[in-house]
Design an enzyme around this catalytic site. Sequence first.
Site, PDB file in Angstrom:
ATOM      1  CD  GLU A 237      30.747  39.605  41.554  1.00 60.15           C
ATOM      2  OE1 GLU A 237      30.071  40.011  40.255  1.00 60.15           O
ATOM      3  OE2 GLU A 237      31.839  39.860  41.614  1.00 60.15           O
TER       4      GLU A 237
ATOM      5  CE  LYS B 117      29.926  52.997  30.013  1.00 68.92           C
ATOM      6  NZ  LYS B 117      29.451  53.620  30.862  1.00 68.92           N
TER       7      LYS B 117
ATOM      8  CD  GLU C 211      41.395  43.242  35.376  1.00 69.53           C
ATOM      9  OE1 GLU C 211      42.655  43.023  35.208  1.00 69.53           O
ATOM     10  OE2 GLU C 211      41.083  44.060  36.190  1.00 69.53           O
TER      11      GLU C 211
ATOM     12  CB  CYS D  97      36.466  42.105  41.496  1.00 68.62           C
ATOM     13  SG  CYS D  97      38.158  42.995  41.419  1.00 68.62           S
TER      14      CYS D  97
END
Length: 508
Positions: free
Chosen positions: A402, A191, A266, A300
Site C-alpha cells: 500500500e 484518540k 478497518e 483506504c
Amino acid sequence: MSELDANKKLASAYLERFAANTTTHFINGQWTSAQGIESFDNLSPIDNASLGKIASGNAADVDLACLAAQAAFPAWRDTPGAERKKILNRFADLLVERSEEIALVESSDCGQAIRFMKQAAVRGAANFRFFAEKAPEASNGQSLFQPEHTNITLRTAIGPVAVITPWNTPFMLSTWKIAPALAAGCTIVHKPAEFSPLTAKILAEISKDAGIPDGVWNMVNGFGETVGKSLTEHPAIKAIAFVGETQTGVHIMNQGAASLKRLHLELGGKNPVLVFDDADFERALDAVVFMIYSLNGQRCTSSSRLLVQSGIRERFLEALKTRVSNLRVGHPLDPDTEVGPLIHSTHCEKVMSYMDSAKDEGATIAVGGARFTDDKVSPDGNYVQPTLFTGANNSMRIAQEEIFGPVLTEISFDTEEQALAIANDTPYGLTAYAWTSDQSRSMRLAHKIETGMLWINSENNRNLPSPFGGIKLSGIGRDGGDYSFEFYMETKNICMAHGTHRIPQLGK
Ligand code: NAD
C-alpha cells in the site's frame, strides 16, 4: 482577492487559536490544563510550519478519560433513545453551522484539497442524523417462538469504547465511528491521529455545545505507542473501533487480548480496478483517475492497481497518461487544486521510495515519478507529482504494498480468469472495482473476488445502511446501518418457559 487568498485568510483566522494555545485533552466535559505537560508540534503538510502544539498524552490521561467514560456510561445507556436522537440531531445541526471552519481546518491540517473537504461537515452531519434516527429502536431485538418456550432478544450498549482514527480523512472517519457508538448508548474515548488532530478538537467542542453529557465524549491526544496502547489495554474499555494500518491493527489485537476486547479493524488495502475491453471507456477512465488521485491517493478505498485488458490497453493508457499529466497539483485551499500535499515529510519519503522501487523492478514510470515543485507551492511542502507506473506485474512491490499516495500501478491481462487471479493475489481484501458491460461477468466476479466490497461500473459510492469493511489483511467487521449496532451492542437472549415442558427429573 482570489478565492485561494480568501480561503487562506479565513483559514488563518480559524487556525489562530490552535497556534496560540496547546490543544489539550477533553476529559469529563473539561479541557485539561496545558501547564507543565509534554507536547509536540503539529506540522502543516503545506509548508511543514507548525500549526500549534498538541498535548502528548500519557497513561494517566488515558486512565482519567476511561474512568470518565465508565462513570458516564450507565446514565447515557439508559437515556431514552428518543432523547439521544434529539441530542445527536442537535450535534448534526452544529456541524453544519461550523462547516466552513471544519473544511478549512481539515484541509490545512491534512493537505486534502478543499474541493473534497467542502462537503465534509454536511456528510458528517448526515452520518449523525442517520444513526440518530435509529437510536430509539437500537435496543429492539427479536421474538423467537417455540412450542413450549418463547425467546426474546434485547440489545444493550456494550460499554465505553475506544475510537482510534488515522490521519487521512480524520473528520469523516471519526463521525463514522462515533455517531453509531453514541446512538447505541456507548460512551467514547477518542484518540485522533497525531499527524492531523485539529478537527477532533472541534468535534469535542460541538459535543459539549450539543448537550452531550460530560464524560460521554472524551478525547486524548498523543502518540499511538503511548496513548493508543494504554487505551487499548484499559480494563474499562469494552471494544475498540480502529481505522489505520494493518500492522497497527495487529498490535491492537495483541494489546486488547488480555482484556478480551471486541475489535472492529478497518485496515489497509491494495485495491484493484478491473477494466475489461467491453467497459464504457469514458466512464471507466473518469473513475480510474478519480479513485486514485482524489484525496491525494491517501484513501483506504483507492484503486491503486489498474488491471486493464489487452484489447483496450493501449488506447486506455494513452488517455490515462494525458489525464494524469493534466492533474492540477497545488495548495489545498485553492479551489482549482485536485491533488494537494501529502500528510507528512516521512510519509512523502515513503511514497517517493516506490519511485526507485518501480525503476529497480523494471516497471515504466509513464507519468510523474518525482517531487512536485512550482512557484505556486512552498518548496518545504510535501508535494509529489501524480504518478503512473505501467507494464508492472503483480509480484512487484509497487503492486503488492500500500503506497497511500497519488500513485497508480498498471498491470495488463488477457482473460477474465487472469484478471481474477491477479486481483486476488494480494494479502489485502478491502475493495475492488470492475468495469464491464457484461452482466454475467459482473456476477461471476462478485462471487469470486476476494474483497469486502465490490463496485461494478462505479467509483466508491457510500450508502450508509450498506456494510463497509474488508477481509484478509484489510480488517475485521463492518460499518454501516445495523452492522454498526452489532458492534457497539451486546445481544442478550431471554428464554421464557410456558410452564408446559417436561424438566428432566434426576435423583427422584
Ligand atoms: P496508523 O495505523 O499509523 O495510525 C492510526 C491510529 O492508530 C493513529 O491514531 C495512531 O496514533 C494509532 N496507533 C498507532 N500505534 C498504535 C498502537 N500500538 N496502539 C493503539 N493505537 C496506535 O495509520 P495511519 O498511517 O494514521 O493511516 C493510514 C492507514 O489507515 C492506511 O493503511 C489506510 O489504508 C488505513 N485506512 C483504512 C481505512 C478503512 O476503512 N479500511 C480507512 C482509512 C484509512
